[in-house]
Enzyme design. Structure first.
Site, PDB file in Angstrom:
ATOM      1  N   CYS A 116       1.437   4.598  -3.015  1.00 29.07           N
ATOM      2  CA  CYS A 116       1.732   3.199  -2.734  1.00 29.07           C
ATOM      3  C   CYS A 116       0.457   2.377  -2.917  1.00 29.07           C
ATOM      4  CB  CYS A 116       2.327   3.022  -1.341  1.00 29.07           C
ATOM      5  SG  CYS A 116       1.163   2.633  -0.034  1.00 29.07           S
ATOM      6  N   GLU A 117       0.613   1.238  -3.578  1.00 29.83           N
ATOM      7  CA  GLU A 117      -0.581   0.456  -3.904  1.00 29.83           C
ATOM      8  C   GLU A 117      -1.122  -0.308  -2.702  1.00 29.83           C
ATOM      9  OE1 GLU A 117       0.690  -2.006  -7.105  1.00 29.83           O
ATOM     10  OE2 GLU A 117       1.392  -3.617  -5.808  1.00 29.83           O
ATOM     11  N   HIS A 118      -0.374  -0.348  -1.625  1.00 32.85           N
ATOM     12  CA  HIS A 118      -0.860  -1.064  -0.445  1.00 32.85           C
ATOM     13  C   HIS A 118      -1.796  -0.225   0.400  1.00 32.85           C
ATOM     14  CE1 HIS A 118       3.164  -3.296  -1.010  1.00 32.85           C
ATOM     15  NE2 HIS A 118       2.197  -3.942  -1.620  1.00 32.85           N
ATOM     16  N   HIS A 119      -1.613   1.096   0.384  1.00 31.02           N
ATOM     17  CA  HIS A 119      -2.414   1.963   1.252  1.00 31.02           C
ATOM     18  C   HIS A 119      -3.041   3.145   0.512  1.00 31.02           C
ATOM     19  CE1 HIS A 119       0.820   0.088   3.714  1.00 31.02           C
ATOM     20  NE2 HIS A 119      -0.180  -0.141   4.541  1.00 31.02           N
ATOM     21  N   GLN A 157       7.711   1.019  -4.682  1.00 33.49           N
ATOM     22  CA  GLN A 157       8.911   1.748  -5.110  1.00 33.49           C
ATOM     23  C   GLN A 157       9.875   0.853  -5.891  1.00 33.49           C
ATOM     24  OE1 GLN A 157      10.755   4.119  -2.017  1.00 33.49           O
ATOM     25  NE2 GLN A 157      12.735   4.094  -3.063  1.00 33.49           N
ATOM     26  N   HIS A 185       7.743   7.358   2.543  1.00 40.26           N
ATOM     27  CA  HIS A 185       6.426   6.747   2.399  1.00 40.26           C
ATOM     28  C   HIS A 185       5.531   7.198   3.543  1.00 40.26           C
ATOM     29  CE1 HIS A 185       7.435   3.554  -0.683  1.00 40.26           C
ATOM     30  NE2 HIS A 185       8.591   4.107  -0.407  1.00 40.26           N
ATOM     31  N   CYS A 187       2.670   6.109   4.344  1.00 40.61           N
ATOM     32  CA  CYS A 187       2.039   4.982   5.040  1.00 40.61           C
ATOM     33  C   CYS A 187       2.923   4.504   6.185  1.00 40.61           C
ATOM     34  CB  CYS A 187       1.734   3.843   4.076  1.00 40.61           C
ATOM     35  SG  CYS A 187       3.165   3.201   3.192  1.00 40.61           S
TER      36      CYS A 187
HETATM   37 ZN   LIG Z   1       2.045   1.807   1.763  1.00 34.82          ZN
END
Ligand SMILES: [Zn+2]
Length: 230
Positions: A116-119, A157, A185, A187
């Site tokens: 995931c590009e956020h975490h 996703q 996920h 995260c």
């Molecule tokens: Zn994430």
């Protein structure tokens, strides 16, 4: 994002993954070149950044268990993002065939692992891909490779689902495409935002799959999932 580096500049481990996605097993595309330079990011930037993270969280990057960690993470992140370097033309090379077949083609339960590009934490699960041909089909082994090409990037996703569907629609020009991704996920699971094991489902439907309720229902029946809104 793609093709920003000369493919010859990729680290050998990344080159090997790219080759596996682009080429059939036993198909000699281009052999990894062991004498190639270590590749993008080989200036120690990732190593220095990881050491800094270790310091910031109160760890000692000099202790024995952590000495190799910056180097391992450098290699790992290049491998997990090898999808940026896959050439779609090489991937589908010679694998689109003219056929009279016009029934739905479904490939389900394709395992994938992405970040995931956020975490920068993993999300992983299964992809289900279907299309209705319009005179052309694609080699079945190519569909998991398309999933892999998009999984080995920093992702959300929803976008990954849409990109897989768009790719098949553009390259194969079928009557329609349906893609469903089901993923856990880390995260969310590790931070207790959702209960561990909670699966997020995303879907992208194009062409006939969008216009025709029966086509969409047939797809979801094939993969044993309730159709959205049904
Ligand atoms: Zn994430």
């Amino acid at each position: 994002m793609t093709d920003q580096h000369d493919p010859r500049d990729l680290p050998e481990s990344v080159r090997r993954i790219v080759d596996e996605i682009e080429n059939e097993i036993g198909d000699n595309g281009h052999a990894p070149d062991a004498s190639a330079p270590p590749g993008p990011g080989a200036n120690g930037g990732i190593e220095a950044a990881v050491r800094q993270i270790l310091v910031e969280i109160g760890e000692d990057p000099g202790r024995e268990g952590l000495l190799g960690t910056p180097g391992r993470m450098h290699r790992l992140y290049h491998e997990l993002t090898a999808g940026y370097h896959v050439d779609p033309e090489r991937l589908i090379n010679r694998a689109i065939f003219e056929v009279g077949y016009s029934e739905m083609v479904v490939v389900k339960d394709i395992p994938f692992y992405s970040l995931c590009e956020h975490h920068l934490l993993p999300f992983f699960g299964s992809a289900h891909v279907a299309y209705v041909p319009d005179g052309r089909v694609i080699g079945l082994s190519k569909i998991p490779r398309i999933v892999e090409m998009y999984a080995r990037r920093l992702q959300v996703q929803e976008r990954m689902t849409q990109h897989i569907a768009d790719f098949l629609m553009d390259r194969l020009e079928p009557k329609g495409v349906g893609v469903v991704l089901e993923a856990t996920h880390l995260c969310a699971a590790m931070r207790g935002v959702r209960k561990p094991g909670t699966v997020m489902t995303t879907a992208a439907v194009l062409g006939l799959f969008r216009r025709n309720d029966k086509t969409r229902a047939e797809f979801f029946a094939h993969i044993g999932r309730p159709a959205p809104g049904a």
